[in-house]
Design a protein around this motif. Sequence first.
Motif, mmCIF file in Angstrom:
data_model
loop_
_atom_site.group_PDB
_atom_site.id
_atom_site.type_symbol
_atom_site.label_atom_id
_atom_site.label_comp_id
_atom_site.label_asym_id
_atom_site.label_seq_id
_atom_site.Cartn_x
_atom_site.Cartn_y
_atom_site.Cartn_z
ATOM 1 N N MET A 70 0.847 -1.193 0.000
ATOM 2 C CA MET A 70 0.000 0.000 0.000
ATOM 3 C C MET A 70 0.889 1.251 0.000
ATOM 4 O O MET A 70 0.608 2.238 -0.694
ATOM 5 C CB MET A 70 -0.931 -0.003 1.224
ATOM 6 N N ASN A 71 1.993 1.202 0.759
ATOM 7 C CA ASN A 71 2.923 2.348 0.764
ATOM 8 C C ASN A 71 3.529 2.557 -0.626
ATOM 9 O O ASN A 71 3.712 3.692 -1.071
ATOM 10 C CB ASN A 71 4.031 2.132 1.797
ATOM 11 N N LEU A 72 3.842 1.440 -1.308
ATOM 12 C CA LEU A 72 4.352 1.531 -2.682
ATOM 13 C C LEU A 72 3.283 2.168 -3.582
ATOM 14 O O LEU A 72 3.584 3.020 -4.422
ATOM 15 C CB LEU A 72 4.732 0.140 -3.205
ATOM 16 N N SER A 73 2.033 1.758 -3.385
ATOM 17 C CA SER A 73 0.924 2.307 -4.179
ATOM 18 C C SER A 73 0.846 3.825 -4.009
ATOM 19 O O SER A 73 0.686 4.567 -4.988
ATOM 20 C CB SER A 73 -0.412 1.689 -3.748
ATOM 21 N N GLN A 74 0.954 4.281 -2.744
ATOM 22 C CA GLN A 74 0.887 5.734 -2.483
ATOM 23 C C GLN A 74 2.015 6.455 -3.227
ATOM 24 O O GLN A 74 1.821 7.532 -3.793
ATOM 25 C CB GLN A 74 1.034 6.013 -0.972
ATOM 26 N N LYS A 75 3.214 5.836 -3.231
ATOM 27 C CA LYS A 75 4.364 6.420 -3.933
ATOM 28 C C LYS A 75 4.090 6.527 -5.431
ATOM 29 O O LYS A 75 4.412 7.527 -6.072
ATOM 30 C CB LYS A 75 5.605 5.548 -3.697
ATOM 31 N N MET A 76 3.496 5.455 -5.989
ATOM 32 C CA MET A 76 3.235 5.464 -7.429
ATOM 33 C C MET A 76 2.144 6.480 -7.794
ATOM 34 O O MET A 76 2.173 7.075 -8.860
ATOM 35 C CB MET A 76 2.865 4.064 -7.924
ATOM 36 N N VAL A 77 1.199 6.681 -6.871
ATOM 37 C CA VAL A 77 0.155 7.700 -7.081
ATOM 38 C C VAL A 77 0.816 9.086 -7.162
ATOM 39 O O VAL A 77 0.477 9.911 -8.008
ATOM 40 C CB VAL A 77 -0.895 7.660 -5.941
ATOM 41 N N GLU A 78 1.794 9.314 -6.261
ATOM 42 C CA GLU A 78 2.515 10.596 -6.284
ATOM 43 C C GLU A 78 3.215 10.820 -7.625
ATOM 44 O O GLU A 78 3.437 11.951 -8.040
ATOM 45 C CB GLU A 78 3.536 10.645 -5.137
ATOM 46 N N HIS A 79 3.576 9.722 -8.296
ATOM 47 C CA HIS A 79 4.225 9.830 -9.613
ATOM 48 C C HIS A 79 3.210 9.895 -10.756
ATOM 49 O O HIS A 79 3.591 9.897 -11.919
ATOM 50 C CB HIS A 79 5.184 8.642 -9.833
ATOM 51 N N GLY A 80 1.920 9.860 -10.403
ATOM 52 C CA GLY A 80 0.912 10.021 -11.444
ATOM 53 C C GLY A 80 0.271 8.735 -11.940
ATOM 54 O O GLY A 80 -0.360 8.719 -12.992
ATOM 55 N N CYS A 81 0.431 7.631 -11.189
ATOM 56 C CA CYS A 81 -0.197 6.358 -11.601
ATOM 57 C C CYS A 81 -1.594 6.231 -10.988
ATOM 58 O O CYS A 81 -1.896 6.853 -9.973
ATOM 59 C CB CYS A 81 0.631 5.169 -11.116
ATOM 60 N N LYS A 82 -2.407 5.374 -11.604
ATOM 61 C CA LYS A 82 -3.657 4.924 -10.973
ATOM 62 C C LYS A 82 -3.397 3.528 -10.420
ATOM 63 O O LYS A 82 -2.603 2.778 -10.987
ATOM 64 C CB LYS A 82 -4.786 4.886 -12.002
ATOM 65 N N ILE A 83 -4.108 3.182 -9.365
ATOM 66 C CA ILE A 83 -3.883 1.891 -8.700
ATOM 67 C C ILE A 83 -5.188 1.127 -8.553
ATOM 68 O O ILE A 83 -6.187 1.670 -8.083
ATOM 69 C CB ILE A 83 -3.275 2.097 -7.285
ATOM 70 N N THR A 84 -5.167 -0.154 -8.937
ATOM 71 C CA THR A 84 -6.242 -1.079 -8.575
ATOM 72 C C THR A 84 -5.606 -2.045 -7.571
ATOM 73 O O THR A 84 -4.759 -2.849 -7.932
ATOM 74 C CB THR A 84 -6.756 -1.845 -9.814
ATOM 75 N N PHE A 85 -5.987 -1.894 -6.304
ATOM 76 C CA PHE A 85 -5.345 -2.653 -5.221
ATOM 77 C C PHE A 85 -6.221 -3.854 -4.888
ATOM 78 O O PHE A 85 -7.372 -3.701 -4.480
ATOM 79 C CB PHE A 85 -5.172 -1.753 -3.996
ATOM 80 N N VAL A 86 -5.689 -5.064 -5.077
ATOM 81 C CA VAL A 86 -6.496 -6.280 -4.930
ATOM 82 C C VAL A 86 -6.214 -6.980 -3.598
ATOM 83 O O VAL A 86 -5.142 -7.548 -3.402
ATOM 84 C CB VAL A 86 -6.237 -7.267 -6.092
ATOM 85 N N ASN A 87 -7.169 -6.908 -2.710
ATOM 86 C CA ASN A 87 -7.107 -7.662 -1.452
ATOM 87 C C ASN A 87 -7.866 -8.970 -1.603
ATOM 88 O O ASN A 87 -8.632 -9.148 -2.542
ATOM 89 C CB ASN A 87 -7.770 -6.860 -0.326
ATOM 90 N N SER A 88 -7.696 -9.867 -0.623
ATOM 91 C CA SER A 88 -8.645 -10.981 -0.524
ATOM 92 C C SER A 88 -9.914 -10.407 0.105
ATOM 93 O O SER A 88 -9.865 -9.366 0.770
ATOM 94 C CB SER A 88 -8.075 -12.093 0.366
ATOM 95 N N ASP A 89 -11.047 -11.073 -0.084
ATOM 96 C CA ASP A 89 -12.312 -10.594 0.508
ATOM 97 C C ASP A 89 -12.174 -10.398 2.014
ATOM 98 O O ASP A 89 -12.646 -9.417 2.591
ATOM 99 C CB ASP A 89 -13.459 -11.585 0.239
ATOM 100 N N PHE A 90 -11.504 -11.353 2.655
ATOM 101 C CA PHE A 90 -11.336 -11.340 4.117
ATOM 102 C C PHE A 90 -10.520 -10.115 4.543
ATOM 103 O O PHE A 90 -10.890 -9.388 5.472
ATOM 104 C CB PHE A 90 -10.655 -12.630 4.568
ATOM 105 N N THR A 91 -9.414 -9.895 3.836
ATOM 106 C CA THR A 91 -8.540 -8.755 4.122
ATOM 107 C C THR A 91 -9.268 -7.439 3.882
ATOM 108 O O THR A 91 -9.183 -6.511 4.678
ATOM 109 C CB THR A 91 -7.289 -8.824 3.216
ATOM 110 N N GLN A 92 -9.997 -7.394 2.776
ATOM 111 C CA GLN A 92 -10.731 -6.181 2.414
ATOM 112 C C GLN A 92 -11.688 -5.773 3.541
ATOM 113 O O GLN A 92 -11.805 -4.608 3.902
ATOM 114 C CB GLN A 92 -11.523 -6.435 1.129
ATOM 115 N N LYS A 93 -12.358 -6.788 4.103
ATOM 116 C CA LYS A 93 -13.314 -6.540 5.182
ATOM 117 C C LYS A 93 -12.600 -5.923 6.394
ATOM 118 O O LYS A 93 -13.081 -4.969 6.999
ATOM 119 C CB LYS A 93 -13.956 -7.877 5.579
#
Length: 453
Positions: free
Chosen positions: A21-44
């Motif tokens: 997730m921290n990597l995702s935030q970094k990539m967002v700062e560089h202008g990327c979009k993120i689709t972050f895939v959790n397991s259903d259990f984790t997502q909950k």
Amino acid sequence: MTIPNLLILPFPVQGHVNPMMNLSQKMVEHGCKITFVNSDFTQKKVMSSVTKQESLEESPTIKLVSIPDGLGPDDDRRDLGKLCDTVLSTMPSMLEKLIEDIHVNGGDKITCIVADVTMGWALQVGRKLGIKGVLCWTASATMFALEYNIPKLIQHAIIDFHGVPMKKGKFQISPSMPSMDTEAIWWSNIHNPTTEKKIFNYLVHCLQNLNLAKWFICNTTYELEPSAVSCVPKLLPVGPLLRSYDNANEIARSLGQFWEEDHSCIDWLNQQPHGSVLYVAFGSLTLFDQIQFNELALGLDLTNRPFLWVVRQDNKMSYPPEFLGSKGKIVGWTPQLKVLNHPSIAYFVSHCGWNSIIEGLSNGVPFLCWPYFTDQFYNRSYICDELKVGLGLNKDEKGLVSRWEIKKKLDQLISDEQIRARSLQLKETVLNSIAEGGGSSENISTFFNWLKS
């Protein structure tokens, strides 16, 4: 120019979700979009730990989606062998369907899959759908070098075909790397032979996809592990992957957490003297029995210092009747990076998970090391023997870390000015790597430029 849309896929446990997730935030700062895939259990868990979910739904850059992990709602996900089995039998087809649905329904096309190394099978899915891939390793580069060289370890009879060490002792992954104890072979450190075999077989399956990855992104810095980084081709150190506490977007920043963070501990820390508090936290999977839990509680009393102790909500132990705890504060979960960055924190009693190590090093906090399983035993020796920024807590003849051992080692740590000085020096080195022009910062740019091309 199309904006890169990365599909990020962590292994569904807290210690993997967080750095990705921290990597995702970094990539967002560089202008990327993120689709972050959790397991259903984790997502909950993630969604229930965030209090103001409305503001999440509107985040245009990080989209949280989920697929089943194959286990039932009441299954024990701490049984990592079982989790590996069901992840492999369930998630690949579900991931393929998810990506196809995104593309069919007119969502932004996925341009690259960034999969946890322990979800390496996802790159097969990517190849099938014509999507390029990258692997992300959330632990140390040394542990990745160890995995990368599994065929060599088998060939040299260091481990057998089930991943079990053939004999105790030292071995070397490569001539340029320091020798390592067989205790460092993390998949054989789980205290359950059946689980260890399952994890090893799962790992070998995931590693068969290394050739499909353009890069191996790793949460480390070249300065921390020069020999390990150099001995794995395509390894891109981008660490430390730290959560950024941008108050305007505090909610989005806590997205990787499985438990709600108790921010009252920051108010409590504000009232403690500078450099006085012992921070005690053992990550998301460590379990103590009642006897060991008692020794830890009474050890904290014995130190006679203020302490902040994280006792997770899933802890079933009761406090010993003679435990005073009057000098401390006990919470269920903390905003750990904020805690370690607080001026009143003096030392960190840690299970030595890699995320905790990276966060401790980034804040110049010396360690008392108390590993539980997997790579944590190697991390302890790395902290104590190589970096020399901490001391290990040893078990007695009954297999317990006693209250007296906790007090003795803390006294030793307090009186060792060299450890404190080295910690602060290392903090500067580690943080320089993510500053502008630093190695990790440059590597993130390299990765981003590749994504755009």
